[in-house]
Design a protein around this motif. Structure first.
Motif, short mmCIF file in Angstrom:
data_model
loop_
_atom_site.label_atom_id
_atom_site.label_comp_id
_atom_site.label_asym_id
_atom_site.label_seq_id
_atom_site.Cartn_x
_atom_site.Cartn_y
_atom_site.Cartn_z
N SER A 100 0.86 -1.17 0.00
CA SER A 100 0.00 0.00 0.00
C SER A 100 0.91 1.24 0.00
CB SER A 100 -0.94 -0.02 1.21
OG SER A 100 -1.98 0.93 1.08
N GLU A 204 -4.14 -5.67 -1.82
CA GLU A 204 -3.98 -4.51 -0.95
C GLU A 204 -4.95 -4.61 0.21
OE1 GLU A 204 -3.68 0.39 -1.13
OE2 GLU A 204 -4.29 -0.72 -2.92
N ALA A 377 -4.49 0.07 -5.97
CA ALA A 377 -4.97 -1.16 -6.63
C ALA A 377 -5.71 -0.86 -7.93
CB ALA A 377 -5.87 -1.95 -5.68
N ILE A 386 -6.34 -8.10 -9.46
CA ILE A 386 -6.21 -7.47 -8.14
C ILE A 386 -7.26 -7.98 -7.16
CG2 ILE A 386 -5.25 -5.35 -9.10
CD1 ILE A 386 -8.19 -4.19 -8.16
N MET A 388 -8.72 -6.65 -3.02
CA MET A 388 -8.58 -5.76 -1.87
C MET A 388 -9.34 -6.33 -0.68
SD MET A 388 -8.59 -1.75 -3.00
CE MET A 388 -7.97 -1.31 -1.35
#
Length: 429
Positions: A100, A204, A377, A386, A388
């Motif tokens: 991050s 992330e 992201a 990706i 999260m």
């Protein structure tokens, strides 16, 4: 050779056992976040660790030192991103990346960005202690200047223009000057660009910048994607005139259709199913005197949703209403579609499911939800699948000294991140 393969099989078997039992150390992770928070702490209790500032530079030294302590191969790329690399058993595989940012908004808090960054370090600590080695190489990425326009991740995605490098940052430096201060080289920014497929995945962990998890008492948010953002400027034009001498029935007051339009935004956006949001956050009346009927009123419209199609459908309905209100009030209307703030970035379905399964195996409750705020992201989605992971933030507060996530919630998120990495390591090519 026979002994080598037997040893390798034993090692892999041990790694698999460790993968099922390895956990992060909550106390160490809490300490990492607390130590990072000292860089830029101000008298009001907030953080002045804006990108490119002396506080940011000192905090980055702290991160690099921790990476070296973990025996990672550390590199600062030409955009100023800090990258810590850990070898995997199969060097032919593309790396799984996670991380991050550590920069903050002015007078920000201690958790937005730092949670995901320090959790990334803690994941490596946990793997190291349990002697777990993944098949894929691993990379921690601490992105440069997320708060000032996701600069580091934009560079990785090949989206950082020469014009963007000339823009001022919160530190007072231009982006180019700031990148140079971090140890990057803005003249070689194009070399930072990654090709699609260079990463097997990017993950992330982040606090939820909203109150959904808190209000529903859910421990882990599985992010469906990062919303698209579209902006428009509406201008209603009438005739400026004396407020005391112009009869009500002879006025061409553009503030009337503007007021109706603002109410219509709230009503129209709520009429659609989903988590879309619409906002009028700025309105200006000219000439802006209390005893003058305004001659012109401008306002902004911002719409956010995971679906660009839905955004434009809502906009078209609002455009029709704005034209109707202008005609009713005998005023003129002009609309300018401004630069797109961001396109939707959808999380990979396989990664979403892996996050959910990892949370459930840890006994944690989950919910699927979109991210209404931008993140690194969203840029990484241009070049990699990706995912999260959200954790609760007290009262949904972020970008404030009041933002807070409990050590337990942070550790929960870090454990989900760890287990997701280990599961993806088995599943991804």
């Amino acid at each position: 050779m026979k002994h080598y393969f037997l040893g390798l099989l034993l090692f892999l078997s041990t790694a698999q056992i460790n993968a099922q039992t390895v956990k992060v150390n909550q106390d160490r992770l809490t300490k990492l976040i607390q130590e990072l928070s000292t860089f830029g702490k101000n008298a009001k209790g907030g953080s002045d660790r804006v990108a490119y500032s002396s506080h940011d530079i000192e905090a980055r030294k702290f991160v690099v030192a921790k990476m070296k302590e973990l025996e990672l191969e550390v590199k600062i790329d030409f955009a100023g991103n800090i990258i810590g690399k850990k070898d995997g058993l199969n060097p032919q595989l593309n790396p799984i990346a996670f991380g991050s940012h550590i920069d903050e908004v002015p007078n920000g808090g201690d958790y937005d960005g730092p949670v995901g960054s320090m959790a990334a370090l803690e994941v490596i600590y946990a793997l190291r202690e349990s002697k777990t080695v993944t098949q894929h190489p691993l990379q921690i990425i601490i992105f440069a200047n997320e708060e000032g326009g996701v600069v580091g991740s934009r560079a990785m995605a090949g989206q950082l223009s020469a014009e963007a490098l000339t823009m001022k940052s919160s530190s007072g430096l231009t982006q180019a000057e700031g990148i140079k201060a971090l140890g990057g080289d803005p003249t070689r920014i194009l070399e930072v660009k990654k090709a699609k497929g260079d990463y097997a995945a990017f993950l992330e962990l982040h606090i939820e910048q909203g109150g959904n998890l808190v209000s529903d008492q859910v421990q882990i948010g599985v992010v469906e994607g990062i919303v698209a953002i579209e902006w428009w400027q509406f201008t209603f034009k009438g005739i400026a005139n004396h407020a005391g001498t112009t009869p009500m029935n002879m006025r061409k007051n553009p503030l009337l259709p503007a007021a109706k339009f603002i109410l219509a935004v709230d009503e129209t956006v709520k009429s659609y199913k989903g988590a879309q949001v619409g906002t009028v956050g700025k309105i200006e009346a000219f000439p802006g005197a209390g005893n003058v009927i305004p001659g012109e009123v401008t306002l902004n419209l911002e719409l956010r949703d995971l679906s660009s199609e839905k955004i434009w459908k809502i906009y078209e309905e609002l455009e029709a209403k704005a034209k109707e209100y202008a005609e009713e009030s005998n005023t003129e209307l002009s609309i300018v579609h401004q630069e797109v703030a961001s396109k939707p970035a959808l999380a990979d379905p396989i990664i979403q499911k892996t996050i959910e399964n990892s949370a459930k195996e840890l006994g944690l409750s989950t919910m699927y939800l979109p991210s209404g705020a931008g993140h690194d992201a969203q840029e990484m989605a241009r070049i990699a699948p990706i995912g999260m992971i959200f954790i609760p933030s007290r009262e949904g507060i972020s970008h404030s000294p009041e933002e807070f996530s409990s050590p337990k919630d942070i550790a929960n998120g870090a454990n989900v991140l760890l287990q997701t990495i280990l599961q993806l390591d088995k599943e991804l090519p």
